[in-house]
Scaffold this motif. Structure first.
Motif, PDB file in Angstrom:
ATOM      1  N   LYS A 242       0.839  -1.210   0.000  1.00  0.00           N
ATOM      2  CA  LYS A 242       0.000   0.000   0.000  1.00  0.00           C
ATOM      3  C   LYS A 242       0.870   1.255   0.000  1.00  0.00           C
ATOM      4  CE  LYS A 242      -3.954  -2.224   0.848  1.00  0.00           C
ATOM      5  NZ  LYS A 242      -4.807  -2.594  -0.254  1.00  0.00           N
ATOM      6  N   GLY A 243       0.226   2.359  -0.341  1.00  0.00           N
ATOM      7  CA  GLY A 243       0.916   3.653  -0.262  1.00  0.00           C
ATOM      8  C   GLY A 243       1.683   3.970  -1.530  1.00  0.00           C
ATOM      9  N   GLU A 244       2.311   5.110  -1.496  1.00  0.00           N
ATOM     10  CA  GLU A 244       3.023   5.648  -2.658  1.00  0.00           C
ATOM     11  C   GLU A 244       4.130   4.701  -3.137  1.00  0.00           C
ATOM     12  OE1 GLU A 244       2.736   8.462  -5.290  1.00  0.00           O
ATOM     13  OE2 GLU A 244       1.611   8.557  -3.416  1.00  0.00           O
ATOM     14  N   MET A 245       4.284   4.617  -4.458  1.00  0.00           N
ATOM     15  CA  MET A 245       5.364   3.782  -5.006  1.00  0.00           C
ATOM     16  C   MET A 245       6.697   4.533  -4.953  1.00  0.00           C
ATOM     17  SD  MET A 245       5.686   2.013  -8.719  1.00  0.00           S
ATOM     18  CE  MET A 245       4.200   1.048  -8.543  1.00  0.00           C
ATOM     19  N   LEU A 246       7.749   3.820  -4.600  1.00  0.00           N
ATOM     20  CA  LEU A 246       9.082   4.431  -4.547  1.00  0.00           C
ATOM     21  C   LEU A 246       9.656   4.513  -5.960  1.00  0.00           C
ATOM     22  CD1 LEU A 246      10.515   2.548  -1.432  1.00  0.00           C
ATOM     23  CD2 LEU A 246       9.088   4.602  -1.532  1.00  0.00           C
ATOM     24  N   ARG A 247      10.219   5.654  -6.281  1.00  0.00           N
ATOM     25  CA  ARG A 247      10.808   5.904  -7.599  1.00  0.00           C
ATOM     26  C   ARG A 247      12.248   6.355  -7.420  1.00  0.00           C
ATOM     27  NH1 ARG A 247       7.458   5.321 -12.285  1.00  0.00           N
ATOM     28  NH2 ARG A 247       5.319   5.424 -11.551  1.00  0.00           N
ATOM     29  N   GLU A 248      13.049   5.986  -8.405  1.00  0.00           N
ATOM     30  CA  GLU A 248      14.446   6.410  -8.409  1.00  0.00           C
ATOM     31  C   GLU A 248      14.534   7.933  -8.235  1.00  0.00           C
ATOM     32  OE1 GLU A 248      16.372   4.960 -11.941  1.00  0.00           O
ATOM     33  OE2 GLU A 248      18.150   6.155 -11.556  1.00  0.00           O
ATOM     34  N   ASN A 249      15.497   8.350  -7.401  1.00  0.00           N
ATOM     35  CA  ASN A 249      15.774   9.772  -7.135  1.00  0.00           C
ATOM     36  C   ASN A 249      14.763  10.480  -6.241  1.00  0.00           C
ATOM     37  OD1 ASN A 249      18.035   9.280  -8.592  1.00  0.00           O
ATOM     38  ND2 ASN A 249      17.460  10.517 -10.363  1.00  0.00           N
ATOM     39  N   MET A 250      13.918   9.707  -5.546  1.00  0.00           N
ATOM     40  CA  MET A 250      13.184  10.297  -4.426  1.00  0.00           C
ATOM     41  C   MET A 250      14.153  10.345  -3.252  1.00  0.00           C
ATOM     42  SD  MET A 250       9.482   8.471  -4.184  1.00  0.00           S
ATOM     43  CE  MET A 250       8.197   8.789  -5.386  1.00  0.00           C
ATOM     44  N   VAL A 251      13.999  11.350  -2.392  1.00  0.00           N
ATOM     45  CA  VAL A 251      14.802  11.433  -1.163  1.00  0.00           C
ATOM     46  C   VAL A 251      13.844  11.647   0.006  1.00  0.00           C
ATOM     47  CG1 VAL A 251      16.618  12.670   0.090  1.00  0.00           C
ATOM     48  CG2 VAL A 251      16.774  12.427  -2.394  1.00  0.00           C
ATOM     49  N   PHE A 252      13.948  10.807   1.017  1.00  0.00           N
ATOM     50  CA  PHE A 252      13.095  10.975   2.193  1.00  0.00           C
ATOM     51  C   PHE A 252      13.799  10.424   3.428  1.00  0.00           C
ATOM     52  CE2 PHE A 252      11.736   7.113  -0.089  1.00  0.00           C
ATOM     53  CZ  PHE A 252      11.876   6.141   0.894  1.00  0.00           C
ATOM     54  N   THR A 253      13.226  10.739   4.595  1.00  0.00           N
ATOM     55  CA  THR A 253      13.776  10.191   5.838  1.00  0.00           C
ATOM     56  C   THR A 253      12.932   9.014   6.287  1.00  0.00           C
ATOM     57  OG1 THR A 253      12.414  11.426   7.420  1.00  0.00           O
ATOM     58  CG2 THR A 253      14.386  12.543   6.592  1.00  0.00           C
ATOM     59  N   ILE A 254      13.560   8.124   7.059  1.00  0.00           N
ATOM     60  CA  ILE A 254      12.836   7.167   7.891  1.00  0.00           C
ATOM     61  C   ILE A 254      13.327   7.477   9.297  1.00  0.00           C
ATOM     62  CG2 ILE A 254      12.368   4.754   8.429  1.00  0.00           C
ATOM     63  CD1 ILE A 254      12.985   3.980   5.610  1.00  0.00           C
ATOM     64  N   GLU A 255      12.408   7.622  10.249  1.00  0.00           N
ATOM     65  CA  GLU A 255      12.797   8.044  11.600  1.00  0.00           C
ATOM     66  C   GLU A 255      11.853   7.497  12.655  1.00  0.00           C
ATOM     67  OE1 GLU A 255      11.968  12.380  12.194  1.00  0.00           O
ATOM     68  OE2 GLU A 255      11.968  12.450  10.022  1.00  0.00           O
ATOM     69  N   PRO A 256      11.812   6.158  12.776  1.00  0.00           N
ATOM     70  CA  PRO A 256      10.858   5.554  13.691  1.00  0.00           C
ATOM     71  C   PRO A 256      11.045   6.007  15.137  1.00  0.00           C
ATOM     72  CG  PRO A 256      12.506   3.946  12.994  1.00  0.00           C
ATOM     73  CD  PRO A 256      12.673   5.158  12.128  1.00  0.00           C
ATOM     74  N   MET A 257       9.924   6.351  15.767  1.00  0.00           N
ATOM     75  CA  MET A 257       9.881   6.647  17.198  1.00  0.00           C
ATOM     76  C   MET A 257       9.143   5.476  17.828  1.00  0.00           C
ATOM     77  SD  MET A 257       8.866  10.463  16.354  1.00  0.00           S
ATOM     78  CE  MET A 257       8.791   9.927  14.634  1.00  0.00           C
ATOM     79  N   ILE A 258       9.840   4.746  18.703  1.00  0.00           N
ATOM     80  CA  ILE A 258       9.305   3.509  19.272  1.00  0.00           C
ATOM     81  C   ILE A 258       9.204   3.666  20.793  1.00  0.00           C
ATOM     82  CG2 ILE A 258       9.687   1.010  19.475  1.00  0.00           C
ATOM     83  CD1 ILE A 258       9.210   1.978  16.542  1.00  0.00           C
ATOM     84  N   ASN A 259       8.021   3.359  21.314  1.00  0.00           N
ATOM     85  CA  ASN A 259       7.762   3.528  22.754  1.00  0.00           C
ATOM     86  C   ASN A 259       7.764   2.190  23.481  1.00  0.00           C
ATOM     87  OD1 ASN A 259       7.384   6.175  22.086  1.00  0.00           O
ATOM     88  ND2 ASN A 259       5.207   6.261  22.588  1.00  0.00           N
ATOM     89  N   MET A 260       8.266   2.224  24.702  1.00  0.00           N
ATOM     90  CA  MET A 260       8.238   1.042  25.569  1.00  0.00           C
ATOM     91  C   MET A 260       6.787   0.709  25.944  1.00  0.00           C
ATOM     92  SD  MET A 260      10.953  -0.469  27.165  1.00  0.00           S
ATOM     93  CE  MET A 260      12.034   0.170  28.417  1.00  0.00           C
ATOM     94  N   GLY A 261       5.976   1.730  26.185  1.00  0.00           N
ATOM     95  CA  GLY A 261       4.572   1.535  26.574  1.00  0.00           C
ATOM     96  C   GLY A 261       3.630   1.860  25.423  1.00  0.00           C
ATOM     97  N   SER A 262       2.637   2.707  25.701  1.00  0.00           N
ATOM     98  CA  SER A 262       1.636   3.013  24.668  1.00  0.00           C
ATOM     99  C   SER A 262       2.171   4.050  23.674  1.00  0.00           C
ATOM    100  CB  SER A 262       0.348   3.517  25.327  1.00  0.00           C
ATOM    101  OG  SER A 262       0.128   4.883  25.021  1.00  0.00           O
ATOM    102  N   HIS A 263       1.556   4.105  22.487  1.00  0.00           N
ATOM    103  CA  HIS A 263       2.041   5.024  21.454  1.00  0.00           C
ATOM    104  C   HIS A 263       1.557   6.463  21.650  1.00  0.00           C
ATOM    105  CE1 HIS A 263      -1.781   5.514  19.326  1.00  0.00           C
ATOM    106  NE2 HIS A 263      -2.007   4.237  19.624  1.00  0.00           N
ATOM    107  N   GLU A 264       0.653   6.647  22.622  1.00  0.00           N
ATOM    108  CA  GLU A 264       0.059   7.984  22.816  1.00  0.00           C
ATOM    109  C   GLU A 264       1.112   9.007  23.205  1.00  0.00           C
ATOM    110  OE1 GLU A 264      -3.550   8.289  22.671  1.00  0.00           O
ATOM    111  OE2 GLU A 264      -3.671   6.105  22.778  1.00  0.00           O
TER     112      GLU A 264
END
Ligand code: MF3
Ligand code: CO
Ligand code: CO
Length: 301
Positions: A242-264
């Motif tokens: 699902k979601g947008e298809m990745l194309r050559e020469n796109m630039v983006f970040t991945i920056e997961p924020m992961i919580n020990m408890g709830s995501h709120e």
């Protein structure tokens, strides 16, 4: 740093939009969509920039400066150092390299966020998820801290963050930091033309939840390079295919924020600091990433 090619899973929907499985359609023919040569593609009314070679060159240099600044932080960070000191070091070293710290005064007059960010880096300790503001408190034994740096060099943005462990930290906390780093790496492995943003989010979510952690939903990765925050939003959860298809020469970040408890989460009265609603620990790692013909190039590595 370049990572070797991946290809679309045999049973994934083909990238061409036929609705057939990849193995029944383009497998063995062209393996991925032809690059787009206009410099934009549309998503939900917002343009994703497909970067030119000249822009990529600029973003690469800016990303390498960001990496260098994080290396400097890594060398100097210690118990007793304040986050204001980290901010001042990065601020002056950024200027000394002919660049501008992107966070400083960021967000001024934009949307509902009327308070400009007051410092040059974000420092997010312990239960702070992201966008923590440097202050005069000294780092203490047992703290974990995210330092997020973005510099603007010749008009181009490079954005990355790392976790730092101060002194002795319980194994349980160390594991959160390590699993979050693995989440980033698993997300990066999903980057190749014809794969989709949902594949990245799914890989991250699976890994985090397998360890009993939760993925923050209120903040996302983002297109980056010409502006600080461009389309698309890169969610750290999602469904494969699902979601947008990745194309050559796109630039983006991945920056997961992961919580020990709830995501709120909750935003403090300063208008920026995002903390976990339950007071539990949170970790984050970030890279700026280029989609290449054969996979991915980690521009901030
Ligand atoms: N660097 C952060 C990101 O990864 C954004 C910080 S915005 C600021 O997107 F204003 F808080 F600096
Ligand atoms: Co970012
Ligand atoms: Co960042």
């Amino acid at each position: 740093m370049k990572i070797a090619a991946n290809t679309l899973a045999r049973n994934a929907p083909c990238w061409c939009g036929s609705g057939k499985k990849f193995k029944k359609c383009h497998l063995g023919k062209e393996q991925s969509p032809p690059p787009i040569h206009e410099n934009k593609t549309q998503t939900q009314g917002k343009s994703i920039y497909i970067k030119t070679e000249e822009q990529i060159d600029g973003i690469r240099k800016s990303s390498q400066l960001t990496k260098k600044l994080l290396d400097m932080v890594e060398e100097r960070i210690a118990e007793g150092v304040t986050t204001n000191e980290l901010d001042q070091w990065v601020h002056s070293e950024t200027l000394a390299n002919g660049a501008i710290p992107a966070p400083l005064n960021y967000g001024h007059g934009k949307g509902r966020r009327r308070v400009p960010f007051p410092k040059s880096i974000c420092t997010s300790p312990n239960n702070v998820i992201c966008h923590g503001i440097p202050n005069n408190q000294a780092l203490q034994n047992g703290d974990i801290l995210n330092v997020d740096i973005t510099c603007i060099l010749n008009g181009y943005f490079g954005d990355a963050s790392r976790m730092f462990i101060i002194g002795d930290v319980p194994d349980k906390t160390r594991k959160l930091v390590e699993v979050t780093r693995e989440c980033l790496n698993l997300g990066i492995e999903q980057i190749f033309p014809s794969n989709r943003l949902g594949d990245i989010g799914h890989a991250i979510q699976q890994h985090a939840e397998k360890h009993g952690y939760s993925v923050v939903r209120d903040f996302a990765g983002h297109g980056v390079g010409i502006e600080f925050h461009e389309a698309p939003q890169v969610l750290h959860y999602g469904q494969p295919g699902k979601g947008e298809m990745l194309r050559e020469n796109m630039v983006f970040t991945i920056e997961p924020m992961i919580n020990m408890g709830s995501h709120e989460c909750r935003i403090l009265g300063d208008g920026w600091t995002a903390v976990t609603a339950d007071g539990e620990l949170s970790a984050q790692w970030e890279h700026t990433l280029l989609v290449t013909e054969s996979g991915v190039d980690i521009l901030t590595a």
